[in-house]
Design an enzyme around this catalytic site. Structure first.
Site, mmCIF file in Angstrom:
data_model
loop_
_atom_site.group_PDB
_atom_site.id
_atom_site.type_symbol
_atom_site.label_atom_id
_atom_site.label_comp_id
_atom_site.label_asym_id
_atom_site.label_seq_id
_atom_site.Cartn_x
_atom_site.Cartn_y
_atom_site.Cartn_z
ATOM 1 N N ALA A 1 -4.535 29.727 32.569
ATOM 2 C CA ALA A 1 -3.599 30.836 32.715
ATOM 3 C C ALA A 1 -2.695 30.987 31.504
ATOM 4 O O ALA A 1 -2.291 32.103 31.164
ATOM 5 C CB ALA A 1 -2.759 30.645 33.975
ATOM 6 N N THR A 2 -2.360 29.883 30.848
ATOM 7 C CA THR A 2 -1.495 29.976 29.673
ATOM 8 C C THR A 2 -2.141 30.833 28.595
ATOM 9 O O THR A 2 -1.494 31.709 28.006
ATOM 10 C CB THR A 2 -1.174 28.573 29.129
ATOM 11 N N ASN B 1 6.451 29.600 40.604
ATOM 12 C CA ASN B 1 5.845 28.277 40.690
ATOM 13 C C ASN B 1 6.819 27.192 41.131
ATOM 14 O O ASN B 1 6.402 26.147 41.632
ATOM 15 C CB ASN B 1 5.228 27.892 39.344
ATOM 16 N N GLN C 1 0.053 31.322 41.172
ATOM 17 C CA GLN C 1 0.390 30.666 42.427
ATOM 18 C C GLN C 1 0.048 31.505 43.651
ATOM 19 O O GLN C 1 0.194 31.029 44.781
ATOM 20 C CB GLN C 1 1.886 30.323 42.445
ATOM 21 N N HIS D 1 -7.452 25.679 38.808
ATOM 22 C CA HIS D 1 -7.012 24.399 39.367
ATOM 23 C C HIS D 1 -5.862 24.535 40.362
ATOM 24 O O HIS D 1 -5.469 23.551 40.984
ATOM 25 C CB HIS D 1 -6.672 23.403 38.252
ATOM 26 N N THR E 1 -17.562 29.214 22.883
ATOM 27 C CA THR E 1 -18.618 29.028 23.874
ATOM 28 C C THR E 1 -18.020 28.771 25.251
ATOM 29 O O THR E 1 -17.206 27.869 25.428
ATOM 30 C CB THR E 1 -19.514 27.839 23.479
ATOM 31 N N CYS F 1 5.148 21.467 33.965
ATOM 32 C CA CYS F 1 5.145 21.698 32.518
ATOM 33 C C CYS F 1 6.438 21.232 31.856
ATOM 34 O O CYS F 1 6.465 20.956 30.668
ATOM 35 C CB CYS F 1 4.943 23.186 32.230
#
Length: 367
Positions: free
Chosen positions: A67-68, A144, A172, A191, A227, A310
């Site tokens: 997501a970042t 979050n 979220q 995740h 890739t 984070c």
């Protein structure tokens, strides 16, 4: 170990693991034109469709490393003629706030909106903040740290009334609730929904043009070079398919867990943020005089957190709690419990009773 850190990451779903395992040995490059490569590419497209089924129609899913990266691509990739401003919210994730700070260094203007004591954005303040130079409004669906749900559909409508685009960080919320119609760009990742790490996606509405941030072969729709991993994409797709199928069932379970947690914790705790407009799998609470860092150390058999994973090692109190008007001392007395599909009522109740007992011990020492 009782795991109560679902906002940081979630246990891998068996369905996701099963989808990933064949690609540990089937190592073909999905961008190669041979038969093995085409099979790998087909698996990725199947996963893309699975992820897209949980997002609005009339758009495309761009796979990213998480997501970042998706948020960086959206914030840095939107270029509208004559518009160089971004409007966002003080309580956003660091992936948005830090990217906005970097963009300011590149000459962009960023307007950061406050939230109320409940964590919610004032829509009239937002309307007044958007100008004819605003290119993008960036607001997350579910916070979050405190689980508060912002009115994304209404926010997108306000942005569009002013000719701006709207970016929604749905990390979220994706897979846990219906993602509202309205945004032009939506970030999500695997995740947080029982998929693998290092794979995310940016949904881009048809007709929205982005400039790539990563240059090279342009493998992913010309917007992301590099890739792709069939294994990670397959895991993401399977996790998304399960989450979408089980969404109502999971929501009922989480609602029950919320009640179990509050009952087991007992009085003396205050919930941070709105309890009405909230994802109930996020219980951010505080207790007067509590040393939350010490509590975390004392309860090593329970995995919970003090806020965003984070920023948990920074030693700074949560910027989200400060936006609610809580002082640093109060913020340092807060903990976040995250639970979901694989959390049982018994283990959650047991953990909450242990948390309250340890907090009681602290109170006696202080007294």
């Amino acid at each position: 170990m009782i795991y109560l850190d679902y906002q940081a990451t979630t246990p891998l779903a068996p369905e996701a693991k099963a989808a990933m395992l064949p690609w540990l040995e089937n190592y073909a490059n999905p961008h190669s034109p041979n038969r093995a490569g085409r099979e790998a590419a087909a698996a990725i497209e199947h996963a893309r469709a699975q992820v897209a089924s949980g997002l609005p129609q009339a758009g495309d899913v761009i796979f990213t490393s998480g997501a970042t990266e998706a948020l960086n691509l959206a914030l840095g990739g939107v270029v509208l003629p004559g518009r160089d401003e971004i409007v966002t919210v003080d309580s956003e994730h660091a992936a948005v706030l830090d990217t906005c700070e970097w963009l300011e260094g590149q000459g962009r203007t960023v307007r950061r909106m406050p939230v109320g004591s409940d964590g919610l954005l004032d829509l009239e303040q937002l309307r007044a903040a958007i100008t004819s130079r605003t290119a993008l409004v960036a607001v997350m669906l579910v916070n979050n740290e405190i689980g508060v749900i912002q009115p994304i559909h209404e926010i997108a409508a306000i942005a569009h009334q002013h000719g701006a685009l709207m970016l929604c960080d749905a990390v979220q919320g994706f897979g846990r609730m219906a993602v509202p119609e309205g945004p032009d760009l939506i970030a999500c990742c695997a995740h947080k929904i029982h998929g693998p790490k290092a794979i995310g996606a940016l949904w881009v509405r048809d007709g929205v043009n982005l400039h790539p941030l990563i240059h090279g072969g342009g493998q992913e729709r010309g917007l992301r070079s590099g890739t792709l991993s069939p294994m990670l994409c397959a895991g993401f797709g399977a996790a998304a398919a399960v989450a979408i199928t089980r969404r109502q069932q999971d929501a009922v379970h989480v609602e029950r867990l919320w009640s179990v947690a509050l009952d087991a914790l007992g009085p003396g705790w205050t919930v941070n943020g709105s309890t009405d407009q909230r994802y109930r799998g996020n219980l951010n609470i505080r207790r007067e005089g509590l040393d939350a860092a010490r509590l975390l150390s004392d309860l090593r058999g329970i995995a919970f957190s003090l806020g965003s994973a984070c920023a948990s090692g920074s030693g700074r109190p949560s910027h989200v709690l400060r936006t609610l008007g809580l002082g640093d001392g109060v913020a340092r007395s807060s903990i976040r419990l995250g639970f979901g599909r694989y959390t049982t009522e018994d283990e959650l109740a047991d953990a909450c009773r242990q948390i309250t007992a340890a907090a009681d011990v602290q109170s006696r020492w202080v007294a």
